[in-house]
Design a protein around this motif. Structure first.
Motif, PDB file in Angstrom:
ATOM      1  N   UNK A 160     150.323  45.196 -55.328  1.00 32.10           N
ATOM      2  CA  UNK A 160     151.471  46.098 -55.282  1.00 32.10           C
ATOM      3  C   UNK A 160     152.805  45.365 -55.196  1.00 32.10           C
ATOM      4  N   UNK A 161     152.791  44.061 -54.906  1.00 31.68           N
ATOM      5  CA  UNK A 161     154.035  43.318 -54.687  1.00 31.68           C
ATOM      6  C   UNK A 161     154.727  42.919 -55.982  1.00 31.68           C
ATOM      7  N   UNK A 162     156.051  43.134 -56.003  1.00 33.53           N
ATOM      8  CA  UNK A 162     156.872  42.687 -57.128  1.00 33.53           C
ATOM      9  C   UNK A 162     157.664  41.442 -56.754  1.00 33.53           C
ATOM     10  N   UNK A 163     157.810  41.188 -55.478  1.00 33.91           N
ATOM     11  CA  UNK A 163     158.579  40.037 -55.020  1.00 33.91           C
ATOM     12  C   UNK A 163     158.780  40.111 -53.528  1.00 33.91           C
ATOM     13  N   UNK A 164     159.652  39.250 -53.044  1.00 30.26           N
ATOM     14  CA  UNK A 164     159.947  39.165 -51.623  1.00 30.26           C
ATOM     15  C   UNK A 164     161.456  39.234 -51.452  1.00 30.26           C
ATOM     16  N   UNK A 165     161.912  40.062 -50.518  1.00 31.24           N
ATOM     17  CA  UNK A 165     163.343  40.249 -50.316  1.00 31.24           C
ATOM     18  C   UNK A 165     163.747  39.834 -48.908  1.00 31.24           C
ATOM     19  N   UNK A 166     164.954  39.275 -48.823  1.00 32.56           N
ATOM     20  CA  UNK A 166     165.528  38.947 -47.520  1.00 32.56           C
ATOM     21  C   UNK A 166     166.391  40.130 -47.093  1.00 32.56           C
ATOM     22  N   UNK A 167     166.113  40.634 -45.908  1.00 27.93           N
ATOM     23  CA  UNK A 167     166.883  41.736 -45.338  1.00 27.93           C
ATOM     24  C   UNK A 167     167.409  41.267 -43.985  1.00 27.93           C
ATOM     25  N   UNK A 168     168.313  42.011 -43.357  1.00 25.23           N
ATOM     26  CA  UNK A 168     168.786  41.605 -42.023  1.00 25.23           C
ATOM     27  C   UNK A 168     167.642  41.461 -41.003  1.00 25.23           C
ATOM     28  N   UNK A 169     166.535  42.147 -41.217  1.00 26.18           N
ATOM     29  CA  UNK A 169     165.391  42.078 -40.304  1.00 26.18           C
ATOM     30  C   UNK A 169     164.400  40.984 -40.676  1.00 26.18           C
ATOM     31  N   UNK A 170     164.628  40.272 -41.757  1.00 28.27           N
ATOM     32  CA  UNK A 170     163.740  39.200 -42.183  1.00 28.27           C
ATOM     33  C   UNK A 170     163.216  39.430 -43.587  1.00 28.27           C
ATOM     34  N   UNK A 171     162.183  38.663 -43.980  1.00 27.33           N
ATOM     35  CA  UNK A 171     161.601  38.789 -45.311  1.00 27.33           C
ATOM     36  C   UNK A 171     160.695  40.008 -45.362  1.00 27.33           C
ATOM     37  N   UNK A 172     160.842  40.780 -46.433  1.00 30.16           N
ATOM     38  CA  UNK A 172     160.004  41.962 -46.622  1.00 30.16           C
ATOM     39  C   UNK A 172     159.497  41.974 -48.057  1.00 30.16           C
ATOM     40  N   UNK A 173     158.219  42.320 -48.249  1.00 25.59           N
ATOM     41  CA  UNK A 173     157.691  42.458 -49.610  1.00 25.59           C
ATOM     42  C   UNK A 173     158.347  43.645 -50.313  1.00 25.59           C
ATOM     43  N   UNK A 174     158.550  43.495 -51.598  1.00 24.60           N
ATOM     44  CA  UNK A 174     159.057  44.568 -52.449  1.00 24.60           C
ATOM     45  C   UNK A 174     157.873  45.118 -53.222  1.00 24.60           C
ATOM     46  N   UNK A 175     157.594  46.420 -53.056  1.00 28.12           N
ATOM     47  CA  UNK A 175     156.467  47.038 -53.740  1.00 28.12           C
ATOM     48  C   UNK A 175     156.893  47.523 -55.121  1.00 28.12           C
ATOM     49  N   UNK A 176     156.005  47.362 -56.096  1.00 24.96           N
ATOM     50  CA  UNK A 176     156.255  47.832 -57.467  1.00 24.96           C
ATOM     51  C   UNK A 176     155.944  49.323 -57.527  1.00 24.96           C
ATOM     52  N   UNK A 177     156.911  50.108 -57.891  1.00 20.61           N
ATOM     53  CA  UNK A 177     156.725  51.560 -57.965  1.00 20.61           C
ATOM     54  C   UNK A 177     155.637  51.918 -58.963  1.00 20.61           C
ATOM     55  N   UNK A 178     155.605  51.254 -60.106  1.00 20.75           N
ATOM     56  CA  UNK A 178     154.599  51.591 -61.124  1.00 20.75           C
ATOM     57  C   UNK A 178     153.200  51.280 -60.618  1.00 20.75           C
ATOM     58  N   UNK A 179     153.033  50.209 -59.843  1.00 26.89           N
ATOM     59  CA  UNK A 179     151.710  49.871 -59.297  1.00 26.89           C
ATOM     60  C   UNK A 179     151.292  50.853 -58.233  1.00 26.89           C
ATOM     61  N   UNK A 180     152.254  51.297 -57.432  1.00 26.10           N
ATOM     62  CA  UNK A 180     151.964  52.276 -56.394  1.00 26.10           C
ATOM     63  C   UNK A 180     151.481  53.582 -57.013  1.00 26.10           C
ATOM     64  N   UNK A 181     152.110  53.985 -58.123  1.00 25.99           N
ATOM     65  CA  UNK A 181     151.743  55.242 -58.774  1.00 25.99           C
ATOM     66  C   UNK A 181     150.470  55.129 -59.577  1.00 25.99           C
ATOM     67  N   UNK A 182     150.059  53.919 -59.891  1.00 23.81           N
ATOM     68  CA  UNK A 182     148.842  53.726 -60.700  1.00 23.81           C
ATOM     69  C   UNK A 182     147.744  53.062 -59.884  1.00 23.81           C
ATOM     70  N   UNK A 183     147.721  53.324 -58.572  1.00 27.26           N
ATOM     71  CA  UNK A 183     146.714  52.728 -57.698  1.00 27.26           C
ATOM     72  C   UNK A 183     145.346  53.079 -58.241  1.00 27.26           C
ATOM     73  N   UNK A 184     144.526  52.036 -58.448  1.00 24.31           N
ATOM     74  CA  UNK A 184     143.182  52.223 -59.013  1.00 24.31           C
ATOM     75  C   UNK A 184     142.391  53.195 -58.151  1.00 24.31           C
ATOM     76  N   UNK A 185     141.802  54.162 -58.792  1.00 22.94           N
ATOM     77  CA  UNK A 185     140.970  55.126 -58.090  1.00 22.94           C
ATOM     78  C   UNK A 185     141.738  56.311 -57.554  1.00 22.94           C
ATOM     79  N   UNK A 186     143.076  56.328 -57.787  1.00 24.70           N
ATOM     80  CA  UNK A 186     143.863  57.441 -57.265  1.00 24.70           C
ATOM     81  C   UNK A 186     143.663  58.664 -58.114  1.00 24.70           C
TER      82      UNK A 186
END
Length: 186
Positions: A160-186
């Protein structure tokens, strides 16, 4: 999403074409974000990103994929569904598949009563079961590829990850919207 019986073949074809173009654009956005990450400098991503908390970790989800955030509601189980597919629910009269992101991380738990469902739209409506929605992040920094390969997250194996982002709270994974919507078995 279930097509209404009155939808003409032409309308169905136009809808399928629009959904295909949308998926292609989302894939292009992911490719462009990866390309920016390999250029060596941190780049600001335009737009707003929802921070979701799942099984003790957080991730960012592009707001443009989100229709609404709602409290946990009754979910009808789906027999013989994959472990991460909790079941279905009705969202404003439309069936939505409920996907438990914690199960995708390998965490089995009963969600708290104050859990949230992040309703995402696309070719079908998907409700992401998360522990909570924390905040909105505007224009996070996409970190370069060398930092991204050093910072391992529980999201790495989900696809589901598209990359990693730096935010004021630290590093957070960036989720791919298209992967989230096409979750296998959904």
């Amino acid at each position: 999403m279930v097509d209404s019986p009155s939808m003409t073949a032409e309308a169905q074809a136009r809808r399928a074409s629009a959904e295909k173009r949308l998926a292609s654009l989302e894939e292009e956005i992911v490719r462009l974000r990866r390309e920016l990450a390999t250029l060596g400098a941190e780049q600001r991503l335009p737009g707003l990103y929802l921070t979701v908390e799942v099984a003790g970790t957080t991730a960012l989800l592009p707001v443009e994929a989100v229709l609404e955030v709602v409290r946990l509601v009754a979910i009808e189980p789906l027999p013989a569904a994959r472990a991460h597919v909790v079941g279905t629910m009705l969202y404003r009269g439309t069936p939505a598949v409920v996907v438990d992101l914690a199960a995708m991380l390998g965490v089995r738990r009963e969600p708290d009563l104050d859990a949230h469902l992040v309703i995402c739209g696309g070719s079908r409506t998907v409700a992401l079961l998360v522990d909570r929605v924390r905040d909105l992040v505007e224009s996070p920094l996409l970190v370069d590829g060398s930092i991204a390969t050093e910072a391992r997250t529980p999201w790495d194996g989900t696809g589901l990850m598209a990359g990693l982002c730096r935010t004021p709270e630290g590093l957070r994974p960036l989720l791919r919207a298209s992967a989230v919507l096409a979750v296998e078995g959904a």
